[in-house]
Design a protein around this motif. Structure first.
Motif, PDB file in Angstrom:
ATOM      1  N   PRO A 153       0.804  -1.231   0.000  1.00 18.23           N
ATOM      2  CA  PRO A 153       0.000   0.000   0.000  1.00 18.23           C
ATOM      3  C   PRO A 153       0.833   1.274   0.000  1.00 18.23           C
ATOM      4  CG  PRO A 153      -0.091  -1.080   2.145  1.00 18.23           C
ATOM      5  CD  PRO A 153       0.554  -2.053   1.195  1.00 18.23           C
ATOM      6  N   ALA A 154       2.085   1.192   0.419  1.00 18.83           N
ATOM      7  CA  ALA A 154       2.940   2.377   0.369  1.00 18.83           C
ATOM      8  C   ALA A 154       3.374   2.696  -1.054  1.00 18.83           C
ATOM      9  CB  ALA A 154       4.183   2.171   1.237  1.00 18.83           C
ATOM     10  N   GLY A 155       3.277   1.717  -1.953  1.00 17.68           N
ATOM     11  CA  GLY A 155       3.763   1.888  -3.311  1.00 17.68           C
ATOM     12  C   GLY A 155       5.086   1.170  -3.505  1.00 17.68           C
ATOM     13  N   ARG A 156       5.424   0.895  -4.754  1.00 17.80           N
ATOM     14  CA  ARG A 156       6.674   0.197  -5.035  1.00 17.80           C
ATOM     15  C   ARG A 156       7.872   1.031  -4.593  1.00 17.80           C
ATOM     16  NH1 ARG A 156       7.292  -5.012  -5.617  1.00 17.80           N
ATOM     17  NH2 ARG A 156       9.321  -4.455  -6.494  1.00 17.80           N
ATOM     18  N   ILE A 157       8.837   0.360  -4.002  1.00 15.64           N
ATOM     19  CA  ILE A 157      10.020   1.041  -3.499  1.00 15.64           C
ATOM     20  C   ILE A 157      10.782   1.702  -4.646  1.00 15.64           C
ATOM     21  CG2 ILE A 157      11.397  -1.076  -3.608  1.00 15.64           C
ATOM     22  CD1 ILE A 157      11.747   1.879  -1.116  1.00 15.64           C
ATOM     23  N   GLU A 158      10.765   1.083  -5.842  1.00 17.32           N
ATOM     24  CA  GLU A 158      11.464   1.675  -6.980  1.00 17.32           C
ATOM     25  C   GLU A 158      10.918   3.065  -7.301  1.00 17.32           C
ATOM     26  OE1 GLU A 158      11.381  -2.848  -7.685  1.00 17.32           O
ATOM     27  OE2 GLU A 158      10.036  -1.290  -6.903  1.00 17.32           O
ATOM     28  N   LEU A 159       9.596   3.209  -7.255  1.00 12.61           N
ATOM     29  CA  LEU A 159       8.999   4.502  -7.551  1.00 12.61           C
ATOM     30  C   LEU A 159       9.251   5.485  -6.415  1.00 12.61           C
ATOM     31  CD1 LEU A 159       7.356   6.422  -9.244  1.00 12.61           C
ATOM     32  CD2 LEU A 159       5.264   5.394  -8.319  1.00 12.61           C
ATOM     33  N   ARG A 160       9.149   5.033  -5.187  1.00  7.54           N
ATOM     34  CA  ARG A 160       9.355   5.938  -4.063  1.00  7.54           C
ATOM     35  C   ARG A 160      10.800   6.444  -4.029  1.00  7.54           C
ATOM     36  NH1 ARG A 160       8.474   3.196   0.694  1.00  7.54           N
ATOM     37  NH2 ARG A 160       8.060   1.171  -0.253  1.00  7.54           N
ATOM     38  N   GLU A 161      11.741   5.605  -4.400  1.00  9.08           N
ATOM     39  CA  GLU A 161      13.138   6.049  -4.461  1.00  9.08           C
ATOM     40  C   GLU A 161      13.347   7.044  -5.602  1.00  9.08           C
ATOM     41  OE1 GLU A 161      15.256   2.390  -4.778  1.00  9.08           O
ATOM     42  OE2 GLU A 161      15.461   2.142  -2.591  1.00  9.08           O
ATOM     43  N   ALA A 162      12.718   6.765  -6.749  1.00  8.18           N
ATOM     44  CA  ALA A 162      12.839   7.682  -7.883  1.00  8.18           C
ATOM     45  C   ALA A 162      12.219   9.038  -7.556  1.00  8.18           C
ATOM     46  CB  ALA A 162      12.180   7.071  -9.121  1.00  8.18           C
ATOM     47  N   LEU A 163      11.069   9.027  -6.891  1.00  3.48           N
ATOM     48  CA  LEU A 163      10.403  10.278  -6.522  1.00  3.48           C
ATOM     49  C   LEU A 163      11.215  11.057  -5.489  1.00  3.48           C
ATOM     50  CD1 LEU A 163       6.684   9.106  -6.306  1.00  3.48           C
ATOM     51  CD2 LEU A 163       7.679  10.654  -8.002  1.00  3.48           C
ATOM     52  N   THR A 164      11.858  10.359  -4.571  1.00  6.21           N
ATOM     53  CA  THR A 164      12.680  11.032  -3.565  1.00  6.21           C
ATOM     54  C   THR A 164      13.752  11.881  -4.227  1.00  6.21           C
ATOM     55  OG1 THR A 164      12.299   9.287  -1.930  1.00  6.21           O
ATOM     56  CG2 THR A 164      14.243  10.675  -1.623  1.00  6.21           C
ATOM     57  N   GLU A 165      14.437  11.308  -5.207  1.00  6.65           N
ATOM     58  CA  GLU A 165      15.499  12.038  -5.904  1.00  6.65           C
ATOM     59  C   GLU A 165      14.924  13.147  -6.775  1.00  6.65           C
ATOM     60  OE1 GLU A 165      17.948  13.366  -9.040  1.00  6.65           O
ATOM     61  OE2 GLU A 165      16.227  12.036  -9.392  1.00  6.65           O
ATOM     62  N   TYR A 166      13.861  12.841  -7.520  1.00  9.75           N
ATOM     63  CA  TYR A 166      13.313  13.831  -8.444  1.00  9.75           C
ATOM     64  C   TYR A 166      12.711  15.027  -7.706  1.00  9.75           C
ATOM     65  CZ  TYR A 166      10.275  16.172 -11.726  1.00  9.75           C
ATOM     66  OH  TYR A 166       9.661  17.141 -12.476  1.00  9.75           O
ATOM     67  N   ALA A 168      13.333  16.158  -4.756  1.00 14.13           N
ATOM     68  CA  ALA A 168      14.372  16.965  -4.112  1.00 14.13           C
ATOM     69  C   ALA A 168      15.046  17.865  -5.131  1.00 14.13           C
ATOM     70  CB  ALA A 168      15.390  16.056  -3.432  1.00 14.13           C
ATOM     71  N   ARG A 169      15.324  17.322  -6.303  1.00 11.22           N
ATOM     72  CA  ARG A 169      16.037  18.076  -7.339  1.00 11.22           C
ATOM     73  C   ARG A 169      15.158  19.119  -8.019  1.00 11.22           C
ATOM     74  NH1 ARG A 169      15.867  16.618 -12.497  1.00 11.22           N
ATOM     75  NH2 ARG A 169      15.384  14.434 -11.999  1.00 11.22           N
ATOM     76  N   ALA A 170      13.929  18.744  -8.369  1.00  8.40           N
ATOM     77  CA  ALA A 170      13.079  19.616  -9.175  1.00  8.40           C
ATOM     78  C   ALA A 170      12.167  20.513  -8.357  1.00  8.40           C
ATOM     79  CB  ALA A 170      12.239  18.766 -10.134  1.00  8.40           C
ATOM     80  N   ARG A 171      11.789  20.079  -7.129  1.00 10.73           N
ATOM     81  CA  ARG A 171      10.803  20.831  -6.373  1.00 10.73           C
ATOM     82  C   ARG A 171      11.282  21.239  -4.980  1.00 10.73           C
ATOM     83  NH1 ARG A 171       8.668  23.508  -7.967  1.00 10.73           N
ATOM     84  NH2 ARG A 171       6.686  23.580  -6.858  1.00 10.73           N
ATOM     85  N   GLY A 172      12.498  20.865  -4.607  1.00 11.11           N
ATOM     86  CA  GLY A 172      13.015  21.251  -3.298  1.00 11.11           C
ATOM     87  C   GLY A 172      12.338  20.542  -2.140  1.00 11.11           C
ATOM     88  N   VAL A 173      11.800  19.352  -2.393  1.00  9.85           N
ATOM     89  CA  VAL A 173      11.116  18.578  -1.356  1.00  9.85           C
ATOM     90  C   VAL A 173      12.138  17.778  -0.563  1.00  9.85           C
ATOM     91  CG1 VAL A 173       9.496  16.675  -0.945  1.00  9.85           C
ATOM     92  CG2 VAL A 173       8.952  18.448  -2.629  1.00  9.85           C
ATOM     93  N   ARG A 174      11.998  17.809   0.752  1.00  9.76           N
ATOM     94  CA  ARG A 174      12.879  17.033   1.636  1.00  9.76           C
ATOM     95  C   ARG A 174      12.137  15.756   2.009  1.00  9.76           C
ATOM     96  NH1 ARG A 174      13.632  21.581   5.993  1.00  9.76           N
ATOM     97  NH2 ARG A 174      14.639  19.916   7.186  1.00  9.76           N
ATOM     98  N   ALA A 175      12.590  14.637   1.462  1.00 12.78           N
ATOM     99  CA  ALA A 175      11.848  13.386   1.637  1.00 12.78           C
ATOM    100  C   ALA A 175      12.800  12.210   1.698  1.00 12.78           C
ATOM    101  CB  ALA A 175      10.863  13.198   0.484  1.00 12.78           C
ATOM    102  N   GLU A 176      12.240  11.101   2.064  1.00 12.58           N
ATOM    103  CA  GLU A 176      12.912   9.814   1.979  1.00 12.58           C
ATOM    104  C   GLU A 176      11.836   8.790   1.624  1.00 12.58           C
ATOM    105  OE1 GLU A 176      13.097   8.626   6.651  1.00 12.58           O
ATOM    106  OE2 GLU A 176      14.484  10.175   5.951  1.00 12.58           O
ATOM    107  N   PRO A 177      12.203   7.673   1.013  1.00  6.53           N
ATOM    108  CA  PRO A 177      11.197   6.732   0.511  1.00  6.53           C
ATOM    109  C   PRO A 177      10.189   6.282   1.561  1.00  6.53           C
ATOM    110  CG  PRO A 177      13.363   6.174  -0.358  1.00  6.53           C
ATOM    111  CD  PRO A 177      13.580   7.267   0.638  1.00  6.53           C
ATOM    112  N   SER A 178      10.597   6.163   2.804  1.00  5.05           N
ATOM    113  CA  SER A 178       9.694   5.662   3.837  1.00  5.05           C
ATOM    114  C   SER A 178       8.570   6.647   4.164  1.00  5.05           C
ATOM    115  CB  SER A 178      10.475   5.335   5.106  1.00  5.05           C
ATOM    116  OG  SER A 178      11.081   6.506   5.637  1.00  5.05           O
ATOM    117  N   ARG A 179       8.698   7.894   3.705  1.00  3.01           N
ATOM    118  CA  ARG A 179       7.682   8.898   4.002  1.00  3.01           C
ATOM    119  C   ARG A 179       6.829   9.237   2.790  1.00  3.01           C
ATOM    120  NH1 ARG A 179      10.777  13.118   7.956  1.00  3.01           N
ATOM    121  NH2 ARG A 179       8.889  14.319   7.546  1.00  3.01           N
ATOM    122  N   ILE A 180       6.986   8.488   1.716  1.00  2.00           N
ATOM    123  CA  ILE A 180       6.180   8.673   0.518  1.00  2.00           C
ATOM    124  C   ILE A 180       5.149   7.561   0.428  1.00  2.00           C
ATOM    125  CG2 ILE A 180       6.193   8.688  -2.013  1.00  2.00           C
ATOM    126  CD1 ILE A 180       8.933   9.963  -1.918  1.00  2.00           C
TER     127      ILE A 180
END
Length: 470
Positions: A153-166, A168-180
């Protein structure tokens, strides 16, 4: 208007012939039964449905099941929900350009508007089919077998890791996969947060926004309190005892413009002092033209902001993929509301999006569409300057739509003229909160991203033809 109550199990089951049976569980069965009753005329337009608590008791099912069913049907347009008026069967208007005399075909074709300038959707013809297909094939080829079982239910880890990097880079979001937490879009995020009882109202909102979102919240018994808007965005100094506030800080919807830096800091200070929460709708943050990028509000305080985004504007609303970046203390509650298995976002498509982001295809697509939409915006501004110089165009430094400010008292006639000319667009007043105070300027909300490229010129020409004279 019919003002009848539909609140007894006997009437639901017998008179209306609604049977909660079939595939998909009780929620799906109730949605199917109510939809069929409306479609078949057994629940005519204006019929007032019972509160979800009453119907849940009558049918012997959970309250959340009925609340979610109502919200889904509101989202689809079958029902409407307004505070103080309850949930009713929607008044379904005839589509534009429907011939007066229908043919004798079993399934007559209904034509849509000749020119679609409604806000909210990207150019569907520009979807990156080749690049998306390549990502999908790679994702499937590399996917472990577990992908085709019950989803996390949290979503695939591959996507959450990709979103964490993207992010942070594109929108200035401070995140880690466990919080997505992956969801199916902004509306689904609201359902999880409020219908799932993770958060409770009252909720402060901007005085202009999507009525659909207000209806969804009302269906979950959430009271919304409008905040006035000015040239610097929402007047956050009006916040009081609300538990949370919903903002579009990068590009206010639909009036345009970012939330002023002083107010960004002020709303974070309010959340810290009051123990409140900020919901950030980052619906089109990637598209900016004449200004520097405005980073996500979440970067100022990740523990006081829920950052919500999706691919509905950047790629397509058909993908049904979005995300929430949550304060740590809310992750468990959101996952509990979502359930033990992924029931909303396709797991193979999550993997495809992860590959699309990691491979750089997402960045390339956004850059290409940013150039295309900027050119369209410029064509719109030039056409209005030539044919309607008295009309002020605002909110165009970013996003996929523009607001055309009209002379007082002319919005209704302009919208009516647009209907006659086959131009689909929205009046500014349609987005105003019913409890908002202060001036209500006349205007049109024009989505310049919606038409395919070959049809855009004709759409702009038709738009100029329906504007009131100066």
């Amino acid at each position: 208007m019919v003002d009848s109550w539909v609140n007894s199990a006997e009437r639901i089951g017998a008179d209306l012939h609604l049977e909660l049976s079939g595939r998909g569980g009780r929620r799906a069965a109730l949605i199917r039964a109510l939809r069929d009753a409306v479609r078949g005329g057994r629940l005519p337009p204006g019929t007032r449905l019972p509160p979800y608590r009453s119907l849940a008791a009558d049918l012997g099912i959970a309250r959340n099941t009925v609340a979610d069913a109502y919200a889904e049907l509101v989202a689809e347009g079958w029902l409407t929900a307004r505070q103080g008026s309850g949930t009713r069967v929607a008044e379904r208007a005839e589509p534009l350009d429907v011939p007066a005399r229908r043919s004798r075909e079993t399934h007559p074709r209904v034509r849509g508007p000749r020119h679609d300038l409604r806000q909210g959707t990207p150019d569907a013809s520009a979807f990156p089919r080749t690049a998306w297909s390549a990502s999908y094939r790679r994702a499937l080829a590399q996917a472990p077998n577990e992908v085709f079982g019950p989803g996390d239910p949290a979503g695939r880890i591959e996507l959450r890791e990709a979103l964490t990097e993207y992010l942070a880079r594109a929108r200035g979001v401070r995140a880690e996969p466990s919080r997505i937490v992956v969801c199916s879009g902004f509306a689904h995020a609201l359902r999880l947060l409020f219908h799932g009882r993770v958060l409770r109202g009252p909720l402060a909102v901007e005085s202009y926004g999507l009525g659909f979102h207000r209806e969804l919240l009302s269906a979950g018994s959430v009271r919304t309190v409008p905040l006035p808007l000015d040239e610097d965005g929402a007047r956050v100094d009006g916040l009081g005892r609300e538990r949370a506030v919903l903002l579009t800080p990068a590009h206010q919807f639909p009036t345009g413009g970012p939330l002023h830096p002083v107010r960004r800091s002020a709303v974070v200070d309010w959340a810290r002092a009051r123990g409140g929460l900020i919901l950030e709708d980052d619906y089109d943050g990637e598209f900016r033209y004449d200004r520097k990028p405005v980073g996500a509000l979440q970067g100022l305080d990740p523990e006081r902001v829920v950052h919500i985004g999706s691919v509905s504007k950047s790629l397509s609303p058909a993908l049904r993929l979005g995300w929430m970046v949550l304060p740590e203390r809310y992750v468990g509650a959101v996952l509990e509301a979502k359930g033990e298995r992924e029931a909303w976002a396709s797991v193979p498509e999550q993997l495809a999006l992860a590959d699309f982001v990691v491979s750089g295809a997402y960045d390339r697509h956004v850059r290409r569409m940013r150039q295309r939409y900027r050119a369209r915006r410029d064509r719109l501004v030039a056409a209005l300057a030539a044919h309607a110089p008295h009309v002020e165009v605002t909110g165009i430094a970013a996003g996929l739509h523009a607001v055309l400010r009209l002379p007082p008292g002319t919005e209704r006639s302009a919208v009516k003229a647009a209907v006659w000319r086959g131009v689909a667009l929205d009046g500014l007043s349609e987005f105003r909160h019913p409890e908002a105070v202060g001036d209500a300027p006349d205007g049109l909300v024009v989505g310049y991203a919606t038409p395919p490229e070959h049809a855009y010129g004709a759409a702009v020409e038709a738009l100029c033809g329906v504007l009131p004279p100066g």
